[in-house]
Motif scaffolding. Structure first.
Motif, PDB file in Angstrom:
ATOM      1  N   GLN A  80       0.820  -1.438   0.101  1.00  0.00           N
ATOM      2  CA  GLN A  80      -0.074   0.151   0.060  1.00  0.00           C
ATOM      3  C   GLN A  80       0.999   1.330  -0.041  1.00  0.00           C
ATOM      4  O   GLN A  80       0.393   2.064  -0.641  1.00  0.00           O
ATOM      5  CB  GLN A  80      -0.958   0.021   1.208  1.00  0.00           C
ATOM      6  CG  GLN A  80      -1.982  -1.103   1.034  1.00  0.00           C
ATOM      7  CD  GLN A  80      -2.621  -1.257   2.391  1.00  0.00           C
ATOM      8  OE1 GLN A  80      -2.242  -0.640   3.679  1.00  0.00           O
ATOM      9  NE2 GLN A  80      -4.097  -1.741   2.343  1.00  0.00           N
ATOM     10  N   SER A  81       1.985   1.266   0.838  1.00  0.00           N
ATOM     11  CA  SER A  81       2.587   2.471   0.979  1.00  0.00           C
ATOM     12  C   SER A  81       3.532   2.550  -0.550  1.00  0.00           C
ATOM     13  O   SER A  81       3.520   3.690  -1.246  1.00  0.00           O
ATOM     14  CB  SER A  81       3.682   2.089   1.927  1.00  0.00           C
ATOM     15  OG  SER A  81       4.660   3.320   2.054  1.00  0.00           O
ATOM     16  N   GLY A 135       0.304   1.690  10.458  1.00  0.00           N
ATOM     17  CA  GLY A 135       1.925   1.963  10.991  1.00  0.00           C
ATOM     18  C   GLY A 135       3.208   2.105  10.153  1.00  0.00           C
ATOM     19  O   GLY A 135       4.248   2.000  10.738  1.00  0.00           O
ATOM     20  N   ASP A 136       2.773   2.402   8.980  1.00  0.00           N
ATOM     21  CA  ASP A 136       3.962   2.820   8.154  1.00  0.00           C
ATOM     22  C   ASP A 136       4.418   4.295   8.220  1.00  0.00           C
ATOM     23  O   ASP A 136       3.505   5.032   7.936  1.00  0.00           O
ATOM     24  CB  ASP A 136       3.462   2.383   6.552  1.00  0.00           C
ATOM     25  CG  ASP A 136       4.653   2.615   5.658  1.00  0.00           C
ATOM     26  OD1 ASP A 136       5.191   1.589   5.558  1.00  0.00           O
ATOM     27  OD2 ASP A 136       4.811   3.584   5.333  1.00  0.00           O
ATOM     28  N   ALA A 137       5.546   4.279   8.565  1.00  0.00           N
ATOM     29  CA  ALA A 137       6.057   5.679   8.779  1.00  0.00           C
ATOM     30  C   ALA A 137       6.375   6.645   7.789  1.00  0.00           C
ATOM     31  O   ALA A 137       6.107   7.672   7.824  1.00  0.00           O
ATOM     32  CB  ALA A 137       7.564   5.620   9.876  1.00  0.00           C
ATOM     33  N   LYS A 138       6.804   5.977   6.722  1.00  0.00           N
ATOM     34  CA  LYS A 138       6.939   6.843   5.347  1.00  0.00           C
ATOM     35  C   LYS A 138       5.924   7.376   4.899  1.00  0.00           C
ATOM     36  O   LYS A 138       5.626   8.062   4.567  1.00  0.00           O
ATOM     37  CB  LYS A 138       7.843   5.707   4.573  1.00  0.00           C
ATOM     38  CG  LYS A 138       8.169   6.517   3.322  1.00  0.00           C
ATOM     39  CD  LYS A 138       9.010   5.603   2.451  1.00  0.00           C
ATOM     40  CE  LYS A 138       9.231   6.296   0.863  1.00  0.00           C
ATOM     41  NZ  LYS A 138      10.203   5.492   0.102  1.00  0.00           N
ATOM     42  N   GLN A 148       2.810  10.907  14.218  1.00  0.00           N
ATOM     43  CA  GLN A 148       2.591   9.492  14.140  1.00  0.00           C
ATOM     44  C   GLN A 148       4.144   8.905  13.424  1.00  0.00           C
ATOM     45  O   GLN A 148       4.518   7.715  13.882  1.00  0.00           O
ATOM     46  CB  GLN A 148       1.275   8.864  13.266  1.00  0.00           C
ATOM     47  CG  GLN A 148       1.361   7.611  13.141  1.00  0.00           C
ATOM     48  CD  GLN A 148       0.188   7.101  12.353  1.00  0.00           C
ATOM     49  OE1 GLN A 148      -0.862   7.674  12.281  1.00  0.00           O
ATOM     50  NE2 GLN A 148       0.036   5.975  11.545  1.00  0.00           N
ATOM     51  N   ALA A 149       4.545   9.529  12.448  1.00  0.00           N
ATOM     52  CA  ALA A 149       5.684   9.360  11.862  1.00  0.00           C
ATOM     53  C   ALA A 149       6.863   9.304  12.984  1.00  0.00           C
ATOM     54  O   ALA A 149       7.624   8.366  12.711  1.00  0.00           O
ATOM     55  CB  ALA A 149       5.633   9.929  10.476  1.00  0.00           C
ATOM     56  N   ALA A 150       6.900  10.318  13.437  1.00  0.00           N
ATOM     57  CA  ALA A 150       8.066  10.756  14.617  1.00  0.00           C
ATOM     58  C   ALA A 150       7.954   9.609  15.410  1.00  0.00           C
ATOM     59  O   ALA A 150       8.981   9.013  15.886  1.00  0.00           O
ATOM     60  CB  ALA A 150       7.930  12.084  15.199  1.00  0.00           C
ATOM     61  N   ALA A 151       6.672   9.249  15.916  1.00  0.00           N
ATOM     62  CA  ALA A 151       6.672   7.987  16.897  1.00  0.00           C
ATOM     63  C   ALA A 151       7.168   6.782  16.558  1.00  0.00           C
ATOM     64  O   ALA A 151       7.858   5.759  17.202  1.00  0.00           O
ATOM     65  CB  ALA A 151       5.400   8.097  17.619  1.00  0.00           C
ATOM     66  N   ALA A 152       7.099   6.646  15.415  1.00  0.00           N
ATOM     67  CA  ALA A 152       7.419   5.355  14.499  1.00  0.00           C
ATOM     68  C   ALA A 152       8.838   5.513  14.195  1.00  0.00           C
ATOM     69  O   ALA A 152       9.415   4.377  13.693  1.00  0.00           O
ATOM     70  CB  ALA A 152       6.829   5.105  13.295  1.00  0.00           C
ATOM     71  N   GLY A 153       9.552   6.554  14.381  1.00  0.00           N
ATOM     72  CA  GLY A 153      10.998   6.596  14.122  1.00  0.00           C
ATOM     73  C   GLY A 153      11.530   7.221  12.742  1.00  0.00           C
ATOM     74  O   GLY A 153      12.610   6.864  12.300  1.00  0.00           O
TER      75      GLY A 153
END
Length: 155
Positions: free
Chosen positions: A49-50, A80-83, A112-117
């Motif tokens: 999907q990403s 949960g995809d950070a990108k 959300q992206a920052a929390a996922a790294g």
């Protein structure tokens, strides 16, 4: 079960073919590859999907491709995809004919992206909170917290 295996194998072959310029330039082969990306993404695979969402948003033709790309990116980010979440933050600040930039939406996705790294999300979020705008009030304390986070991560 067999169709999921077939979709996975087709997707892997299509991803490998992306590296070959000759394959991408063949219209029939390209349509087959897009079909494999679409099939795997529609089965709920977050990475597909990403990948396909990015491809449609940036390389698709027409408004429908962009909208489908955003839909796929949103599904990937919610999984949960950070990108994908980072890219949705960027898209939220862009302006088009149907809507203006939305700072609160960008902050939500970048958070959300920052929390996922994601390496740039905290930095962009810090800049957004420091400057404010686009419907988001400036928050220097949150900006300082995010700045400390980027320093700890070595950015």
């Amino acid at each position: 079960m067999l169709w999921k295996l077939r979709a996975s194998v087709g997707y892997l072959v299509a991803r490998r073919l992306m590296a070959a310029r000759w394959a991408v330039q063949q219209p029939k082969l390209w349509r087959w590859m897009e079909g494999q990306f679409s099939r795997k993404a529609n089965l709920g695979d977050r990475a597909a999907q990403s990948f396909y969402g990015h491809m449609l948003y940036f390389r698709g033709h027409g408004l429908g491709s962009k909208q489908e790309g955003v839909r796929l990116l949103r599904l990937a980010a919610q999984a949960g995809d950070a990108k994908a979440a980072y890219q949705l933050g960027v898209i939220s600040l862009s302006e088009d004919a149907s809507r203006g930039p939305d700072g609160q939406e960008a902050a939500r996705w970048w958070g959300q992206a920052a929390a996922a790294g994601h390496p740039l999300a905290a930095m962009r979020l810090e800049q957004l909170y420091r400057a404010g705008g686009y419907g988001l009030t400036a928050d220097p304390e949150e900006a300082d917290r995010l700045k400390a986070l980027t320093v700890r991560r070595g950015l």
